[in-house]
Structures are given as C-alpha cells and as structure tokens.
Design a protein around this motif. Structure first.
Motif, PDB file in Angstrom:
ATOM      1  N   ASN A  15       8.994  45.339   1.275  1.00 38.42           N
ATOM      2  CA  ASN A  15       9.875  45.960   0.264  1.00 38.42           C
ATOM      3  C   ASN A  15       9.150  46.912  -0.691  1.00 38.42           C
ATOM      4  N   LYS A  22       9.761  50.834  -0.868  1.00 37.67           N
ATOM      5  CA  LYS A  22      11.136  51.347  -0.909  1.00 37.67           C
ATOM      6  C   LYS A  22      11.397  52.063  -2.238  1.00 37.67           C
ATOM      7  N   GLN A  58      18.601  49.878  -0.906  1.00 38.42           N
ATOM      8  CA  GLN A  58      17.476  49.637  -1.832  1.00 38.42           C
ATOM      9  C   GLN A  58      17.045  50.922  -2.549  1.00 38.42           C
ATOM     10  N   ASN A  91      15.263  55.974   7.404  1.00 43.52           N
ATOM     11  CA  ASN A  91      15.636  54.672   7.941  1.00 43.52           C
ATOM     12  C   ASN A  91      17.161  54.561   8.055  1.00 43.52           C
ATOM     13  N   ASN A 120      13.499  55.575  12.054  1.00 42.53           N
ATOM     14  CA  ASN A 120      13.573  54.133  12.333  1.00 42.53           C
ATOM     15  C   ASN A 120      15.018  53.636  12.219  1.00 42.53           C
ATOM     16  N   GLU A 123      10.295  46.131  13.594  1.00 41.47           N
ATOM     17  CA  GLU A 123      10.732  45.015  12.734  1.00 41.47           C
ATOM     18  C   GLU A 123      11.130  43.818  13.582  1.00 41.47           C
TER      19      GLU A 123
HETATM   20  C1  XIL Z   1      14.702  43.565   4.314  1.00 41.43           C
HETATM   21  C2  XIL Z   1      13.643  42.672   3.678  1.00 41.43           C
HETATM   22  O1  XIL Z   1      13.065  41.879   4.697  1.00 41.43           O
HETATM   23  C3  XIL Z   1      14.267  41.802   2.618  1.00 41.43           C
HETATM   24  O2  XIL Z   1      13.250  41.101   1.888  1.00 41.43           O
HETATM   25  C4  XIL Z   1      15.090  42.633   1.635  1.00 41.43           C
HETATM   26  O3  XIL Z   1      15.756  41.787   0.730  1.00 41.43           O
HETATM   27  C5  XIL Z   1      16.095  43.495   2.374  1.00 41.43           C
HETATM   28  O4  XIL Z   1      15.411  44.295   3.327  1.00 41.43           O
HETATM   29  N1  XIL Z   1      15.969  46.785   8.058  1.00 41.43           N
HETATM   30  C6  XIL Z   1      14.922  47.346   7.354  1.00 41.43           C
HETATM   31  C7  XIL Z   1      14.134  46.516   6.413  1.00 41.43           C
HETATM   32  O5  XIL Z   1      14.577  48.515   7.599  1.00 41.43           O
HETATM   33  O6  XIL Z   1      13.680  47.246   5.295  1.00 41.43           O
HETATM   34  C8  XIL Z   1      14.932  45.322   5.932  1.00 41.43           C
HETATM   35  O7  XIL Z   1      14.061  44.496   5.164  1.00 41.43           O
HETATM   36  C9  XIL Z   1      15.517  44.565   7.099  1.00 41.43           C
HETATM   37  C10 XIL Z   1      16.465  45.446   7.886  1.00 41.43           C
END
Ligand code: XIL
Length: 297
Positions: free
Chosen positions: A44, A47, A87, A126, A169, A232
């Motif tokens: 995080n 972001k 975010q 993203n 992404n 991820e």
């Molecule tokens: C998630 C994190 O894991 C959490 O801690 C946060 O509360 C929300 O975001 N796709 C993405 C990531 O690109 O940034 C996200 O991460 C999960 C889904």
C-alpha cells in the motif's frame, strides 16, 4: 535451489512478495522475507493516498523503508502504483477534468523522480479496464479526464524514470477474454504509435483453478513485444497447490515472463481474509502450496 528466490533466479526470473512497512519489525515475517524472496512490492505504501496525502505534499517514509530494506539485500522493487481509481487521497477524489489531469501528471513526476533508478518495474496504471463483455475502459474520475490519460501516464513515467520497466497491471485478465483482449488491443496500439510501455502485469487473484489458456494469454502479450509479470498471485481453495504449480509452469514456459510476485507472505498477511491463499501459514510454516511452487521452479 532451496528457496523461491534462488530457484527463480536459476531460471532467470525473480520471485517476489507484497510486503507492508509496518511488519518489518516482525521477526518471523522478516526471516521468511529475507530467506525466500528476491523482489518486493509495497502492498500500500506507494499508492496515491500514501505518497501524496495532501496536494503537493509528499510522504515517502514508509515506501522508503521498504525500498531500502529490499535494495540493501539485493532484492528488486516493483513500484505499485502511480495511477489508479482506488486508494486516491480525498483531495484527488474530488477533482475532475484538467485539474485532475495535472494533479495526476504532477503526482507521477514527483513519485517516479523520488525513486528514480531504484525501481525495476513500475505499475504505471492499475485496473483501468472494465469487467464484463465490453472490453472497454472502467469508468473513473481519471477516465473522465479523457481516453488518453493512460498514455499520458506512461509518457510521464518514462520521462521521470527512464530506466524503469513500465507496466500496465490488471485483474480478471488471466485468460483470453474481452477484458484481456481490450488491454491487448491497447498495448498493440501503444507499440504501433510509440507510446512507452514495457510490460503487462497479471494480478492473478485466483480460486481453485487457472484458465486453460493462461499461458497462451501471457504468450500473446509477449508476442506484441512486451514483457509479462505475475504481479499479485494468491490462490484460494482446496486445489491451491496444483494451481500454484501450474501458474509457475506457465510463467517459465514464456520466455518474456520476468517473474512472479505473491500478494503477501503468510495467510495472516493476506487481504483475502479467511481464504488462506498464500504459501506460508499464519505461523510462518511452509504449506503444501509452497512445496508445489518450489518444485515447479
Ligand atoms: C490491496 C491491499 O492488499 C490491501 O491491504 C488494501 O486494503 C487494498 O488493496 N489489486 C491491487 C492491489 O492492485 O493494490 C490491492 O491491494 C489488491 C487488488
């Protein structure tokens, strides 16, 4: 080799984990991180809401902590993420039009400049595409600034950090489907017009199975002249170990697949609460999914 990172390195790949700055004082967590992984993604800390909590005022302490932990141990860093509908700080959520566009450009310039030379790959944009059958863009405040916002983001990131690999992404793009095809068409267009893009990230948040055309999907992007990365990865369900092995095999079968990142270390670290989708249990023990992954590497 006996660890994920060293085994991936033997194949010319990295094996990474998303990590949280707040856990770098948890010795169980850090022991696994330092032993197993040779790449990290701040979960995080990079972001928009974290790095520019008020407009024009930047806050890098937590991201810097992660970057310095990683780089001092020879781990590469995936920067995540410069432009996203989610975010965002409150001040950005309330902007629109050319004001939001300039705020985005300034944000990308400032953040990518701060970390210049230290990031292996940036997730520049993203999750900009919509789910479902249309293959088009997701509605968001950024999208409403004009369809060219994605290429502007990539050009801005390239100017600020010319040495970083620049990635688009997204999720639900694992198989060949309307969403992944929409992204495929965008990448083909960017390549044709000289918009800087180097790779596509496949989040790969999975449950019990991976699409049968996963490898073919990675390969069709690679054939456009971009790298691909699994960014991820987490897999819920009873078939977890087999699916981890299959995802690793698909990446290894595509020469332009640079590496894989799991979205957390222990099940207790996962954003998918209660689904236990990771490679280590809450106590840090290796799961069957870990062994399947290591054996596949
Ligand atoms: C998630 C994190 O894991 C959490 O801690 C946060 O509360 C929300 O975001 N796709 C993405 C990531 O690109 O940034 C996200 O991460 C999960 C889904």
């Amino acid at each position: 080799a006996t660890t994920l990172g060293a085994s991936a390195a033997e194949k010319g790949r990295y094996f990474g984990a998303a990590i949280a700055a707040g856990k770098l004082n948890d010795s169980n967590y850090v022991t696994i991180l330092n032993r197993e992984f040779n790449s990290v993604t701040p979960e995080n800390e990079m972001k928009w809401d974290a790095t520019e909590p008020s407009r024009g005022s930047f806050s890098y302490a937590n991201a810097d902590r992660i970057v310095s932990h990683a780089r001092s141990r020879g781990m590469s860093v995936r920067g995540h993420t410069l432009a996203w509908h989610s975010q965002q700080p409150g001040w950005a959520q309330s902007l629109s039009g050319s004001t939001l566009r300039s705020a985005m450009v300034n944000h990308i310039t400032q953040v990518a400049t701060h970390f210049r030379g230290q990031i292996y790959t940036w997730d520049v944009v993203n999750e900009a595409f919509a789910d479902g059958g249309g293959g088009g863009r997701r509605d968001s405040n950024l999208q409403r600034t004009g369809n060219d916002w994605i290429e502007v983001a990539f050009r801005t990131a390239r100017a600020a950090d010319p040495g970083a690999k620049l990635c688009y992404n997204d999720y639900n793009t694992d198989g060949i489907n309307p969403k992944s095809t929409g992204i495929y068409n965008m990448v083909a267009d960017f390549k044709a017009r000289g918009v800087p893009i180097d790779c596509v990230g496949f989040q790969s948040h999975l449950t019990n199975s991976v699409p049968g055309d996963y490898q073919a999907n990675l390969q069709r992007f690679a054939n456009l002249g971009v790298d691909v990365q699994i960014t991820e990865l987490d897999i819920a369900g009873s078939n977890q170990a087999n699916v981890y092995a299959s995802v690793v095999n698909s990446c290894l079968a595509v020469s332009r697949c640079n590496g894989l990142t799991v979205w957390g270390i222990r099940d207790s670290d996962s954003w998918r609460t209660g689904q236990n989708p990771l490679l280590f249990d809450g106590s840090g023990n290796k799961k069957a999914a870990y062994t399947a992954t290591l054996n596949a590497l």
